[in-house]
Design an enzyme around this catalytic site. Structure first.
Site, PDB file in Angstrom:
ATOM      1  N   ALA A   1       0.826  37.524 117.298  1.00  0.00           N
ATOM      2  CA  ALA A   1       0.049  36.484 116.639  1.00  0.00           C
ATOM      3  C   ALA A   1      -0.311  35.466 117.718  1.00  0.00           C
ATOM      4  O   ALA A   1       0.390  35.361 118.730  1.00  0.00           O
ATOM      5  CB  ALA A   1       0.868  35.845 115.536  1.00  0.00           C
TER       6      ALA A   1
ATOM      7  N   GLY B   1       3.315  40.193 116.226  1.00  0.00           N
ATOM      8  CA  GLY B   1       2.316  40.626 115.240  1.00  0.00           C
ATOM      9  C   GLY B   1       1.636  41.931 115.640  1.00  0.00           C
ATOM     10  O   GLY B   1       1.140  42.661 114.777  1.00  0.00           O
TER      11      GLY B   1
ATOM     12  N   GLU C   1       3.951  44.567 114.563  1.00  0.00           N
ATOM     13  CA  GLU C   1       3.873  44.611 113.090  1.00  0.00           C
ATOM     14  C   GLU C   1       2.585  45.300 112.622  1.00  0.00           C
ATOM     15  O   GLU C   1       2.582  46.017 111.620  1.00  0.00           O
ATOM     16  CB  GLU C   1       3.961  43.185 112.534  1.00  0.00           C
ATOM     17  CG  GLU C   1       5.352  42.595 112.737  1.00  0.00           C
ATOM     18  CD  GLU C   1       5.426  41.101 112.487  1.00  0.00           C
ATOM     19  OE1 GLU C   1       4.642  40.352 113.113  1.00  0.00           O
ATOM     20  OE2 GLU C   1       6.241  40.673 111.655  1.00  0.00           O
TER      21      GLU C   1
ATOM     22  N   GLU D   1       9.739  37.164 118.716  1.00  0.00           N
ATOM     23  CA  GLU D   1       9.567  35.871 118.032  1.00  0.00           C
ATOM     24  C   GLU D   1      10.726  34.912 118.263  1.00  0.00           C
ATOM     25  O   GLU D   1      10.531  33.696 118.313  1.00  0.00           O
ATOM     26  CB  GLU D   1       9.363  36.098 116.521  1.00  0.00           C
ATOM     27  CG  GLU D   1       7.998  36.647 116.141  1.00  0.00           C
ATOM     28  CD  GLU D   1       7.916  38.165 116.181  1.00  0.00           C
ATOM     29  OE1 GLU D   1       8.835  38.812 116.734  1.00  0.00           O
ATOM     30  OE2 GLU D   1       6.933  38.701 115.652  1.00  0.00           O
TER      31      GLU D   1
END
Ligand code: DAK
Length: 260
Positions: free
Chosen positions: A66, A111, A114, A134
């Site tokens: 992200a 992300g 993911e 993260e």
């Protein structure tokens, strides 16, 4: 439709969706997530598309996570909204009836890992690196990583990746079942397209029902899941593909599936 951060090509019933923000190693900001969501809504209903491949532009990254610069100053409610959008995108991909293959061409972090987990299969280049870093940033995975990673590779391995934040290479990703195949970087897209072509040759209705059976069945207890499989198996017999597939076998000829 024109996108700012995605490139989409459609050829041989295969759509290739390329995340295209190379200056940020294809990091997922809000616009990219919204574009991915829109693209999947469109591709899901496009009759010219039977299989979708997701990859990243450049040679370095699939998706480096992200977008940290965009997330840095979010307040709690904005962060929740951002996480929800990410979850919706992963559901658009995972819930898409058409098979989705991740062609992972480098870093798949946070992300990005993911996003790869939301896909049905992961073909990865030898330089791929996976991780859920993260905790290095003081947060936890926000787009389903804590759940999908544990379901795919098991609780212990998922916790090791999530709690240490360490990256693993392609060989290790293959060893733990995170990667389906590891190939040379210059063979990555061709390998993903070859897998797509193999799937496209099969009965389209059966392919879609099989994806549903595995995906939804995994969330049920075994009895219910087997019952669900029986329902979907029965549904196959309402399709022309089933009639054609079995007829073709008995006539010793290739099947000519129509997806009906
Ligand atoms: N976001 C934004 N920019 C990124 C980025 C990212 N995730 N990753 C890389 N970049 C940018 C770098 O800032 C740099 O930009 P410039 O300085 O050139 O302007 C450019 O991409 C090239 O990166 P590097 O210079 O760092 O390249 P290196 O080869 O040296 O290193 C690297 C590559 C992938 C190892 C490194 O860039 C890196 O460590 N990147 C960050 C990886 C990471 O931590 N990813 C996880 C992000 S966190 C949630 C919602 C979502 C999430 C969590 C919670 N809620 C709302 C609750 C998800 C979180 C994440 O994904």
């Amino acid at each position: 439709m024109a996108y700012e951060n995605l490139l989409i090509t459609i050829e041989n019933k295969t759509a290739v969706v390329t995340l295209n923000r190379p200056k940020a190693l294809n990091a997922l900001n809000e616009l990219t997530l919204l574009e991915l969501q829109g693209a999947f809504i469109d591709l899901a209903k496009d009759d010219e598309v039977q299989v979708i491949i997701i990859t990243g532009s450049g040679e370095k990254a699939f998706v480096a996570g992200a977008d940290i610069a965009a997330m840095r100053s979010l307040d709690a409610l904005e962060a929740r909204r951002f996480a929800k959008l990410g979850h919706q995108v992963m559901q658009n991909i995972e819930g898409c009836l058409k098979p989705v293959i991740a062609a992972v061409n480098g870093f798949a972090l946070g992300g990005g890992c993911e996003l790869a987990l939301g896909c049905d299969m992961r073909i990865v280049s030898e330089n791929a690196r996976f991780g859920q870093p993260e905790v290095n940033l003081g947060v936890i995975p926000g787009f389903g990583g804590t759940q999908r990673l544990a379901r795919l590779v098991g609780k212990g391995r998922a916790l090791e990746l999530i709690l240490t934040g360490e990256m693993i290479d392609a060989a290790e990703a293959y060893r733990i079942g995170l990667a389906n195949k590891v190939v040379a970087a210059d063979q990555l897209l061709e390998t993903a397209k070859a897998m797509a072509a193999t799937i496209i040759n099969k009965g389209p209705c059966a392919v879609q029902l099989a994806k549903q059976a595995v995906r939804n069945g995994l969330e049920m207890d075994l009895d219910r899941a087997n019952q669900y499989e029986s329902e979907l198996f029965g549904l196959c017999f309402a399709t022309a593909d089933q009639k054609e597939g079995m007829q073709a076998f008995l006539e010793k000829r290739p099947a000519n599936f129509t997806g009906a």
